[in-house]
Design a protein around this motif. Structure first.
Motif, mmCIF file in Angstrom:
data_model
loop_
_atom_site.group_PDB
_atom_site.id
_atom_site.type_symbol
_atom_site.label_atom_id
_atom_site.label_comp_id
_atom_site.label_asym_id
_atom_site.label_seq_id
_atom_site.Cartn_x
_atom_site.Cartn_y
_atom_site.Cartn_z
ATOM 1 N N GLU A 297 0.829 -1.207 0.000
ATOM 2 C CA GLU A 297 0.000 0.000 0.000
ATOM 3 C C GLU A 297 0.863 1.256 0.000
ATOM 4 O O GLU A 297 0.528 2.253 -0.650
ATOM 5 C CB GLU A 297 -0.933 -0.006 1.214
ATOM 6 N N ARG B 181 2.181 1.670 -3.524
ATOM 7 C CA ARG B 181 1.095 2.102 -4.412
ATOM 8 C C ARG B 181 0.784 3.580 -4.230
ATOM 9 O O ARG B 181 0.453 4.286 -5.173
ATOM 10 C CB ARG B 181 -0.170 1.286 -4.123
ATOM 11 N N GLU C 124 4.049 -7.798 -7.020
ATOM 12 C CA GLU C 124 3.727 -6.397 -7.294
ATOM 13 C C GLU C 124 4.687 -5.459 -6.564
ATOM 14 O O GLU C 124 5.055 -4.405 -7.102
ATOM 15 C CB GLU C 124 2.281 -6.088 -6.886
ATOM 16 N N LEU D 145 6.801 -2.665 -8.486
ATOM 17 C CA LEU D 145 6.733 -1.238 -8.161
ATOM 18 C C LEU D 145 8.109 -0.682 -7.804
ATOM 19 O O LEU D 145 8.434 0.459 -8.144
ATOM 20 C CB LEU D 145 5.749 -1.014 -7.007
#
Length: 332
Positions: free
Chosen positions: A93, A96, A118, A122
């Protein structure tokens, strides 16, 4: 008559240093200088680990994640400037949300799921260095926090000035009053970073504009707050006030209404008619509640109706319930 002597008797000379010479004989005692670091001693495990990491990094493709042993990082040591967000959900999170991450630590041979994939994607897109570490190293690095094999190093949080931020929020709304009225949460003596993180998350969920903290006797945006906010700390600005009471007074002059949350309030939450106005919601600590000066500056003291058997609600829970009611009335 000459006395015969056994060959070598009486005139033997001892070799090497004698007692009290301090080693100034044939075998002189000499110092060897300071002890080299562990990673500079060829026979030491740390040296072998360093060389192995150098070989891996030299052989890795350009742009691939750097790998190597994690050492020398102490979260609570002198000069600490960074903190760590731990756990797969919290790290994901945060990435993101665009947290300005410094380094990602990943456990050796971690079992990759969708979140890990992910996270690594990222980090690659954001050019965040990735270091591989063993579980014992991660345990030590995170001070035995529940890290699930990942830890994200983040720089210290940059706080806005409370009075400036409050003025900017009001000025933006006054230019276009067709938009929702400003909504800010101020914390009066909250010292638990988990409460702060949960409050930031609620402010983000219910379209709040900011969170204001006093400079003294208050928690800050630590790694624990980052983790509890689930990345919301990157979306909701957090400001610090040198004097919270003065910041509240200036907010009222600017056009805000101020309501304080307290179990003995004169208005129950369902009757909060100020919900649609520019609003600052102030919550105090569970133990002491609102301070006297803040209470005197509130336009209303609001209570949440609960079962009388319950003494009080957790501060973050009280804020979440209040913001939900404010959002519901504004939507209506």
């Amino acid at each position: 008559m000459a006395t015969s002597r056994r060959p070598g008797a009486g005139n033997s000379k001892k070799k090497g240093p004698s007692v009290g010479t301090g080693g100034h004989g044939r075998r002189r005692l000499e110092g060897k200088g300071p002890t080299p670091k562990a990673e500079d001693r060829p026979y030491h495990k740390a040296y072998k680990m360093k060389k192995a990491a150098e070989r891996r990094n030299a052989a890795r493709p350009k742009g691939a994640a750097e790998r190597g042993p994690v050492r020398g990082h102490n979260r609570r040591g002198p000069g600490k400037t960074e903190d760590l967000v731990t756990g797969r959900n919290a790290v994901l999170e945060s990435l993101r949300a665009g947290v300005p991450a410094k380094t990602l630590y990943v456990a050796t041979r971690i079992e990759a799921d969708d979140r890990i994939r992910e996270i690594l994607k990222l980090c690659a897109e954001g050019q965040v260095p990735v270091l591989e570490a063993t579980k014992p190293e991660l345990d030590r690095l995170t001070e035995d926090a529940v890290h699930q094999g990942v830890a994200l190093q983040v720089p210290p949080y940059e706080y806005d000035d409370a009075e400036d931020l409050i003025g900017q929020v009001m000025a933006t709304w006054q230019k276009d009053k067709s938009q929702r009225a400003p909504l800010i949460v101020a914390l009066d003596g909250i010292t638990d970073p988990r409460n702060l993180g949960a409050i930031i998350r609620s402010v983000s969920a219910f379209a709040g504009d900011a969170v204001v903290l006093p400079e003294r006797r208050s928690t800050g945006v630590t790694a624990t707050a980052w983790k509890t906010s689930a990345g919301a700390a990157a979306r909701v600005p957090v400001a610090k006030a040198t004097n919270l009471n003065r910041a509240v007074e200036k907010a009222k002059v600017a056009g805000f209404f101020v309501v304080g949350l307290d179990g003995g309030g004169d208005v129950e939450l369902p009757q909060l008619d100020l919900a649609t106005e520019p609003l600052i919601v102030v919550v105090g600590s569970e133990g002491k509640g609102l301070s006297r000066l803040i209470t005197e500056n509130c336009d209303q003291i609001v209570s949440i109706p609960i079962d009388s058997a319950m003494e009080s609600l957790n501060a973050s829970m009280a804020v979440g319930i209040t913001l939900y009611e404010v959002a519901r009335r504004r939507a209506r």
